[in-house]
Structures are given as structure tokens and as C-alpha cells.
Design an enzyme around this catalytic site. Structure first.
Site, PDB file in Angstrom:
ATOM      1  N   SER A  31      -6.785  10.525  -0.065  1.00 16.64           N
ATOM      2  CA  SER A  31      -6.283  10.120  -1.372  1.00 16.64           C
ATOM      3  C   SER A  31      -6.762   8.714  -1.733  1.00 16.64           C
ATOM      4  O   SER A  31      -7.952   8.446  -1.677  1.00 16.64           O
ATOM      5  CB  SER A  31      -4.762  10.250  -1.368  1.00 16.64           C
ATOM      6  OG  SER A  31      -4.323  10.500  -2.664  1.00 16.64           O
ATOM      7  N   HIS A  79      -2.074  18.639  -1.929  1.00 11.11           N
ATOM      8  CA  HIS A  79      -2.675  17.327  -1.707  1.00 11.11           C
ATOM      9  C   HIS A  79      -2.130  16.771  -0.389  1.00 11.11           C
ATOM     10  O   HIS A  79      -0.965  16.394  -0.303  1.00 11.11           O
ATOM     11  CB  HIS A  79      -2.242  16.447  -2.886  1.00 11.11           C
ATOM     12  CG  HIS A  79      -2.774  15.057  -2.852  1.00 11.11           C
ATOM     13  ND1 HIS A  79      -4.087  14.763  -3.080  1.00 11.11           N
ATOM     14  CD2 HIS A  79      -2.165  13.868  -2.638  1.00 11.11           C
ATOM     15  CE1 HIS A  79      -4.266  13.459  -3.018  1.00 11.11           C
ATOM     16  NE2 HIS A  79      -3.103  12.895  -2.746  1.00 11.11           N
TER      17      HIS A  79
HETATM   18  C1  GCU Z   1      -1.757   9.025  -7.151  1.00 13.42           C
HETATM   19  C2  GCU Z   1      -3.047   8.599  -7.820  1.00 13.42           C
HETATM   20  C3  GCU Z   1      -4.262   9.145  -7.108  1.00 13.42           C
HETATM   21  C4  GCU Z   1      -4.200   8.837  -5.634  1.00 13.42           C
HETATM   22  C5  GCU Z   1      -2.878   9.305  -5.070  1.00 13.42           C
HETATM   23  C6  GCU Z   1      -2.634   8.922  -3.610  1.00 13.42           C
HETATM   24  O1  GCU Z   1      -1.565  10.386  -7.331  1.00 13.42           O
HETATM   25  O2  GCU Z   1      -2.986   8.999  -9.156  1.00 13.42           O
HETATM   26  O3  GCU Z   1      -5.450   8.605  -7.652  1.00 13.42           O
HETATM   27  O4  GCU Z   1      -5.295   9.408  -4.961  1.00 13.42           O
HETATM   28  O5  GCU Z   1      -1.817   8.729  -5.788  1.00 13.42           O
HETATM   29  O6  GCU Z   1      -3.222   8.006  -3.102  1.00 13.42           O
HETATM   30  O7  GCU Z   1      -1.747   9.533  -3.013  1.00 13.42           O
END
Ligand code: GCU
Length: 429
Positions: A268, A409
Site C-alpha cells: 500500500s 487490499h
Molecule cells: C489509503 C490511500 C492509499 C494507500 C492506502 C494504504 O487507502 O488512499 O493510497 O495506499 O491508504 O496505505 O493503506
């Protein structure tokens, strides 16, 4: 009190006003406006590079410079941070049920004693007969969250609150222990003959818009915490990536690790970080982007899921200041994420998506690897070998590899089961 509009009329205007502030995310592939990507191989002087030598000498430095200037900002020169020192804080011979040795090593800067440093945690396979390859990554939680073992002191650093993190009043608690252990498949990695080095990213900079005031960026800045960040100055992702490179420094000194076989990994926002660390530091022979999304592997020009406008509004501190100007204006940005992926060439890179992670644009993540291939071709390195995004749990590719995991995710055991053999092959093991 005087009302400027009849009540019914004022209510009718409300949704319009809200819509003007923030466009809702688009999830319709057919509604993505047409876009043209910047040319990967064409130099700013208009020459198309045709050899790996020209890529390395001409275009690569340009592309790296464009990411510094427009997306992540420029990492300060080593003269600004000075000497890096390593101090072993603890060594445990019985980690992970006895299969690993765990070391905690403080990495700090004598020239900047106000910075507490990184408490890197290194898990080594016990009884290895030669130096081992090593995964290097930043974690969302502190060491006690990453390991399933329960004997570490709790970190006193500032933590982001989050569901199931056990964080209370921005601090770890007993409930924090092991909350990230599924994301860090330490046993699997150690059993496969790898070491794993991790650090809590908040030790370099707390992850909030004003976190830099308490982090390394303020300490290294000549202006201190009163500074206003200028165009081209580094953002938090740059600082977190810097931490990964300091771990790579340490790993050159530990005889148990083969410092020439390092794989950088992140999930992420920390996947964006691992891509940027891999782009800048060639000691990472393998680069792994797990669900990195917008600002990471996902093409910024594909207006689907999270956009540049959304990310720079929610997380302005991650990037250099200029990057926000590309919100709703992506065409003006001289780079896109296929160019970020190309900066890993000819080293091995794995891009992973998850099919339910539509916010991160799985297809855009796939496309960045596909569209970076011309650079890998210059080095004779094979990529996906297929033009279309594969179905779930069907990895494709060689030096550039991709999978779309079924599910949310996250980083899971399935992901590690792909990364470990990928890194082994890349390191010729
Ligand atoms: C949020 C953000 C993302 C990121 C994510 C994370 O959802 O919008 O860009 O990758 O956090 O780091 O968990």
C-alpha cells in the site's frame, strides 16, 4: 435572521456545492477519459534511446530526476545526514519457536542526536551455513506488531490508530502484539532460507500531515520545523524509503546476511515507498510492490478508483509539493507509473494486486509493468509475456512479474508464497 434564499432553494443547492469540493471516485472502466502516456524511451532532447547503455547514461537519470521534481521530491545528499551507526540492542536465539535468531539494531545518526533512530528488527534463519538473502520492508506497526513472539518491549513511538491494531491514544498496547504477523510471514520466509529486516515507518516520520515536524525531515532540514516545504523537497514517502536504504547499509555489515541479495517489499503506501526505494537504490536486486495503487504502480492517468486529486488532498505529506498540482491535471505531469517501474530495470520487479482492491486500480497496476517492458527489453529481460491482465491467482511473468490475488487490499500468505520463489530465482538460488 435573514435567509438569502428560500429554504427549498438552499437545500437544492447543497448537493451541487458538495460535488464541487470532491468528485466521487469513478469505478467504470468505460468512463475513464482518454489519456496519452509520456514516452518512456524518449529523452527530453527528443532522442529515442535504443540501448541499455543509453538508457543508463541518458534517460534513466532523467526519469529519476522527474520523479524527484514532480512526485516524491529529492532525497538529501549523504553529506546532510553524515555517519550512520548501528548498535545491537538485543539478540534472541529462540525466536519464532526456535527457528530464527532475532536481532534488534538501532540505526542512528550521530550528527543528529535529536533523532531517536530506527529500531530495525532482523529475523535470521538459525544455523544457516552461509550468508542469507534478505527481505527489507517498512511496517505499519512497531516490532511487537510484526513478530508473533511476545517478549519485546512495547514501542513508545506515535502510532496511527486503526481497526484491530490495539493502538490506544496513539500508542501500542499489549493488544498490538502480533497484529501484523499475517502480513509478515516471517516463519515462511525464514524456512525458505531468507532473513527479514523490518522497521516501523513512524520512527522516520509519524504518518500525518504535520508528522514531519517530529520526524527526520525537520531534523535534516536546514530550516528545522519552521520550514515550508518547497517544490522538489522530499515528502514522507521519500523519508520512509531513506529508512529502507539505511537498513541496506546495515545489512552490508552483518556477516549473516548476503548484502548483495536484498529484496525490498512494501504494502500500500509502503508499496509506493518500496518502489521509490528500489528506484533510487540499486542494492535492492528485487523490488516488490504489493497493492501500491495511486502514487505507486497504478497509472495516474487512468481516472479510476483513487486519483491524484484525492490522494494529494488526503495525504499531502507523502509527496513533494508540486505533485498536488496534477490533481485533475494528470496530463501535465511528465511521468506516469510505468516510468517508476522502469527505474527498477534490469532488476527483478513483482507487482501484485488484489481483485477486491478497486481503490488501488488493479488493472492500472498491471499496465504499468506491461508498459515498462521496453526498458527491460533493452537489457534482454523478459516480462509478463501476456498482453492482458490474468485472472485471479494466476501469476504471469519473469523479471517483471504480476499477480491478481483473490481478495481484499492486504498482504497475505498467498502473496509471500509468490514472492519467496520469485526472489530465489532472481538471486540465482
Ligand atoms: C489509503 C490511500 C492509499 C494507500 C492506502 C494504504 O487507502 O488512499 O493510497 O495506499 O491508504 O496505505 O493503506
Amino acid at each position: 435572521m435573514r435567509s438569502p434564499l428560500p429554504i427549498g432553494c438552499a437545500l437544492a443547492l447543497l448537493p451541487l456545492a458538495a460535488a464541487a469540493q470532491q468528485k466521487p471516485a469513478n469505478y467504470d472502466e468505460a468512463a475513464i477519459p482518454p489519456y496519452t502516456l509520456p514516452e518512456l524511451l524518449k529523452t527530453q532532447a527528443g532522442r529515442t534511446v535504443q540501448t541499455s547503455t543509453d538508457w543508463n547514461a541518458l534517460r534513466r537519470p532523467e526519469v529519476l530526476g522527474l520523479f524527484e521534481a514532480h512526485v516524491f521530491g529529492k532525497t538529501p545528499a549523504p553529506t546532510q545526514w553524515g555517519k550512520v551507526v548501528f548498535e545491537t540492542l538485543s539478540t534472541t536465539e529462540t525466536a519464532l519457536g526456535g527457528i530464527a535468531v532475532r536481532k534488534v539494531v538501532r540505526i542512528s545518526l550521530p550528527a543528529h542526536p535529536q533523532w531517536k533512530g530506527i529500531e530495525m528488527m532482523l529475523h535470521l534463519p538459525k544455523g544457516a551455513s552461509r550468508p542469507v538473502p534478505c527481505f527489507v520492508g517498512a511496517s505499519f506497526g512497531a516490532n511487537e506488531a510484526v513478530t508473533p513472539d511476545t517478549d519485546l518491549p512495547l514501542s513508545t513511538s506515535w502510532m496511527r490508530p486503526g481497526k484491530d491494531t490495539g493502538v490506544v491514544d496513539n500508542r501500542s498496547t499489549e493488544k498490538t502484539r502480533g497484529t501484523e504477523k499475517d502480513r509478515w510471514q516471517l516463519e515462511l520466509a525464514v524456512q525458505a532460507g531468507f532473513a527479514v529486516a523490518t522497521y516501523y515507518y513512524g520512527e522516520v516520520e509519524p504518518d500525518r500531515p504535520d508528522g514531519w515536524k517530529e520526524g527526520l525531515r525537520a531534523i535534516l532540514s536546514n530550516d528545522g520545523p519552521s520550514t515550508e516545504w518547497k517544490d522538489g523537497d522530499w515528502g514522507a514517502i521519500g523519508a520512509w524509503a531513506w529508512g529502507l536504504s539505511r537498513i541496506a547499509d546495515y545489512l552490508q555489515t552483518d556477516p549473516a546476511v548476503d548484502g548483495k541479495k536484498l529484496a525490498v517489499i512494501g504494502h500500500s503506501r509502503l508499496g509506493k515507498t518500496s518502489l521509490w526505494a528500489g528506484a533510487q537504490d540499486a542494492r535492492f536486486g528485487v523490488v516488490i510492490s504489493n497493492n501500491s495503487g495511486e502514487g505507486g504502480a497504478a497509472l495516474m492517468r487512468r481516472n479510476i478508483g483513487e486519483t491524484t486529486a484525492i490522494i494529494t488532498k488526503s495525504f499531502p505529506h507523502w509527496f513533494t509539493k508540486t505533485y498536488s498540482s496534477y490533481g485533475n491535471n494528470e496530463a501535465a505531469c511528465p511521468v506516469d507509473s510505468h516510468m517508476l517501474v522502469s527505474l527498477s530495470a534490469p532488476r527483478a520487479i513483482y507487482i501484485a494486486s488484489a481483485d477486491e482492491d478497486r481503490w488501488a486500480d488493479p488493472k492500472g497496476e498491471f499496465l504499468a509493468g506491461l508498459l515498462a517492458q521496453p526498458v527491460f527489453d533493452l537489457f534482454g529481460k523478459k516480462g509478463y509475456g501476456v498482453p492482458e491482465q490474468p485472472g485471479t491467482n494466476s501469476p504471469v511473468g519473469e523479471t517483471v512479474r504480476y499477480h491478481l490475488r483473490a481478495g481484499k487490499h492486504d498482504v497475505t500468505r498467498y502473496d509471500w508464497e509468490q514472492y519467496l520463489p520469485f526472489a530465489k530465482r532472481a538471486f540465482g538460488l
